[in-house]
Design an enzyme around this catalytic site. Structure first.
Site, PDB file in Angstrom:
ATOM      1  N   CYS A 222     -75.990-102.915  11.022  1.00 30.65           N
ATOM      2  CA  CYS A 222     -75.801-101.270  10.974  1.00 30.65           C
ATOM      3  C   CYS A 222     -74.308-100.977  11.595  1.00 30.65           C
ATOM      4  CB  CYS A 222     -76.875-101.036  11.651  1.00 30.65           C
ATOM      5  SG  CYS A 222     -76.618 -99.000  11.932  1.00 30.65           S
TER       6      CYS A 222
ATOM      7  N   CYS B 155     -68.789 -88.459  15.891  1.00 32.55           N
ATOM      8  CA  CYS B 155     -69.062 -87.725  14.601  1.00 32.55           C
ATOM      9  C   CYS B 155     -68.867 -86.370  14.734  1.00 32.55           C
ATOM     10  CB  CYS B 155     -70.471 -88.268  14.350  1.00 32.55           C
ATOM     11  SG  CYS B 155     -70.945 -87.612  12.678  1.00 32.55           S
TER      12      CYS B 155
ATOM     13  N   GLY C  25     -71.195 -92.056  13.085  1.00 33.72           N
ATOM     14  CA  GLY C  25     -70.031 -91.441  12.270  1.00 33.72           C
ATOM     15  C   GLY C  25     -70.736 -91.104  10.685  1.00 33.72           C
ATOM     16  N   GLU C  26     -70.192 -90.350  10.106  1.00 32.80           N
ATOM     17  CA  GLU C  26     -70.416 -89.748   8.645  1.00 32.80           C
ATOM     18  C   GLU C  26     -69.441 -90.488   7.645  1.00 32.80           C
ATOM     19  OE1 GLU C  26     -72.594 -88.448   6.736  1.00 32.80           O
ATOM     20  OE2 GLU C  26     -71.292 -88.887   5.065  1.00 32.80           O
TER      21      GLU C  26
HETATM   22  N1  SAH Z   1     -73.909 -89.810   9.213  1.00 35.57           N
HETATM   23  C1  SAH Z   1     -74.896 -90.889   8.425  1.00 35.57           C
HETATM   24  C2  SAH Z   1     -75.173 -92.230   9.040  1.00 35.57           C
HETATM   25  C3  SAH Z   1     -75.260 -92.312  10.393  1.00 35.57           C
HETATM   26  S1  SAH Z   1     -76.841 -91.744  11.043  1.00 35.57           S
HETATM   27  C4  SAH Z   1     -76.026 -89.951   8.117  1.00 35.57           C
HETATM   28  O1  SAH Z   1     -76.539 -88.853   8.493  1.00 35.57           O
HETATM   29  O2  SAH Z   1     -76.897 -90.619   7.228  1.00 35.57           O
HETATM   30  C5  SAH Z   1     -77.926 -92.789  10.440  1.00 35.57           C
HETATM   31  C6  SAH Z   1     -79.347 -92.275  10.404  1.00 35.57           C
HETATM   32  O3  SAH Z   1     -79.777 -92.166  11.726  1.00 35.57           O
HETATM   33  C7  SAH Z   1     -79.436 -90.791   9.632  1.00 35.57           C
HETATM   34  O4  SAH Z   1     -80.751 -90.974   8.917  1.00 35.57           O
HETATM   35  C8  SAH Z   1     -79.767 -89.921  10.786  1.00 35.57           C
HETATM   36  O5  SAH Z   1     -80.446 -88.980  10.748  1.00 35.57           O
HETATM   37  C9  SAH Z   1     -80.394 -90.883  11.956  1.00 35.57           C
HETATM   38  N2  SAH Z   1     -80.638 -90.319  13.095  1.00 35.57           N
HETATM   39  C10 SAH Z   1     -79.736 -89.851  14.123  1.00 35.57           C
HETATM   40  N3  SAH Z   1     -80.161 -89.745  15.103  1.00 35.57           N
HETATM   41  C11 SAH Z   1     -81.459 -90.110  15.160  1.00 35.57           C
HETATM   42  C12 SAH Z   1     -82.521 -89.883  16.128  1.00 35.57           C
HETATM   43  N4  SAH Z   1     -82.342 -89.571  17.348  1.00 35.57           N
HETATM   44  N5  SAH Z   1     -83.601 -90.655  15.992  1.00 35.57           N
HETATM   45  C13 SAH Z   1     -83.905 -91.277  14.571  1.00 35.57           C
HETATM   46  N6  SAH Z   1     -82.922 -91.390  13.596  1.00 35.57           N
HETATM   47  C14 SAH Z   1     -82.050 -90.635  14.096  1.00 35.57           C
END
Ligand code: SAH
Length: 369
Positions: A114, A121, A176-177
């Site tokens: 990952c 972000c 990050g996005e």
């Molecule tokens: N910005 C991208 C990739 C990074 S986050 C995106 O939003 O997809 C990767 C994944 O982890 C996303 O699905 C996000 O919603 C999730 N995520 C973020 N914070 C989280 C948390 N506290 N618990 C579980 N999943 C989480």
């Protein structure tokens, strides 16, 4: 910068930077008077068979090895391992002080990394630890790629039990996005495929829903996988979790997913972080299943990892299972993601939160860039 805007691809070519930050055509600059075949040897060490130090590149002369230092564009600040060594979380620090996180997970037939695409972000999803710290900067293509080669170098000297001893799958689900840093992410994917030799199918880009980025991703020549962090099936609920939904509402996002699927011929994954009493209701399950059926998408449920500042909570196991079975009953294919690494904070900026020991900015403050 606009949170969904682009930065120029910054390769930062100077003699004192890591070769992973070189422009792909610039390897020759490091060779000096060495014969041309050396460039293939260097590429082999950097991408196909990475080692931890240039000193281990045994078939290269000493002065060329010296020109490949510093080998890495970051140093390891924290490394934590759990699940009997099958999950390894690494916090890297770049020379300019930015934090990069990655998580390596070993499974019987695949080893998944990952990766982070940005330091911090700008998206400010209210349940995500990374968003609570705000945006630091985009990662360079080489900084994204080097997370993969560094993991490969680690696996070479310290393989995971019963898993492939190299990274077989990459998911852009770290900090990050990725679609807000499109050029660097696309270039890193190109190098994973062309230089490391990975298959495009085994690379997944996860987005919070940057629609122009989804359309650009569909144009890339590789069969990569798209995951959309949907989390809610109506605009009101989704806006409370994902501020970007104001710009790109659910219906438009689903339409973009349909375009991607049609254009690429690749199945889309819908991610859904389950939060107690918010998006784990029978009504949300019904709507999610309808979207997934129509899109022929796979649903991936992620029980929320609680983070220090987020008000949302993880639902009980019974509620999680009920939601999963409701989505299935309404005709969608659904899996519950395993909670790998929960005990080492292996999610979404959480290691960085602890290492920094500092106070995250308030979610209501404006973006800092
Ligand atoms: N910005 C991208 C990739 C990074 S986050 C995106 O939003 O997809 C990767 C994944 O982890 C996303 O699905 C996000 O919603 C999730 N995520 C973020 N914070 C989280 C948390 N506290 N618990 C579980 N999943 C989480």
């Amino acid at each position: 910068m606009d949170p969904t805007g682009q930065s120029a691809v910054g390769f930062g070519v100077t003699a004192t930077t890591s070769p992973y930050l070189d422009h792909p055509d610039a390897i020759g600059d490091r060779l000096g008077d060495e014969p041309h075949y050396r460039s293939d040897q260097v590429r082999e060490w950097l991408y196909r068979n990475p080692v931890m130090t240039a000193g281990e590149m045994t078939n290269l002369p000493a002065d060329l090895r010296a020109r490949l230092e510093p080998l890495w564009p970051f140093s390891v600040e924290v490394e934590q391992s759990t699940d009997e060594g099958r999950t390894v979380k690494t916090l890297y620090r770049t020379p300019d002080g930015s934090a990069i996180e990655s998580v390596l997970m070993g499974y019987p037939r695949r080893t998944t990394l990952c990766v982070s695409s940005q330091a911090g972000c700008a998206m400010r999803c209210t349940f995500c630890a990374t968003g609570q710290f705000g945006f630091d900067r985009h990662l360079d293509a080489g900084e994204i790629l080097a997370q993969v080669t560094h993991a490969n170098a680690r696996l070479r000297s310290d393989p995971m039990p019963r898993s492939p001893s190299r990274v077989t799958n990459v998911v852009f689900m770290g900090m990050g996005e990725p679609l807000a840093n499109f050029s660097n992410v696309a270039e890193s994917i190109r190098r994973m495929i062309e230089d490391i030799g990975m298959s495009g199918r085994s690379i997944t880009v996860s987005t919070v829903g940057v629609i122009p980025g989804i359309d650009r991703l569909a144009e890339l020549p590789w069969p990569i996988t798209l995951a959309i962090s949907l989390h809610a099936a109506d605009d009101e609920t989704r806006e409370s979790l994902v501020p970007l939904n104001k710009l790109y509402p659910v219906a438009d996002l689903i339409a973009a997913a349909h375009r991607f699927r049609a254009g690429k011929g690749r199945r889309v994954t819908l991610e859904w972080t389950l939060m107690d009493g918010i998006n784990d209701t029978p009504d949300q399950a019904f709507r999610l299943a309808a979207i997934a059926r129509e899109l022929k998408a796979h649903v991936n449920l992620i029980p929320m990892n609680p983070t220090p500042l987020a008000p949302q909570q993880r639902p009980s196991d019974a509620r999680i299972e009920h939601f999963r079975s409701e989505v299935e009953r309404h005709g969608a294919t659904v899996t519950l993601r395993d909670t790998r690494g929960v005990d080492i904070d292996a999610a979404c900026g959480q290691l960085r939160v602890r290492a920094a020991g500092s106070t995250p900015i308030s979610i209501t403050e404006g973006a800092t860039q």
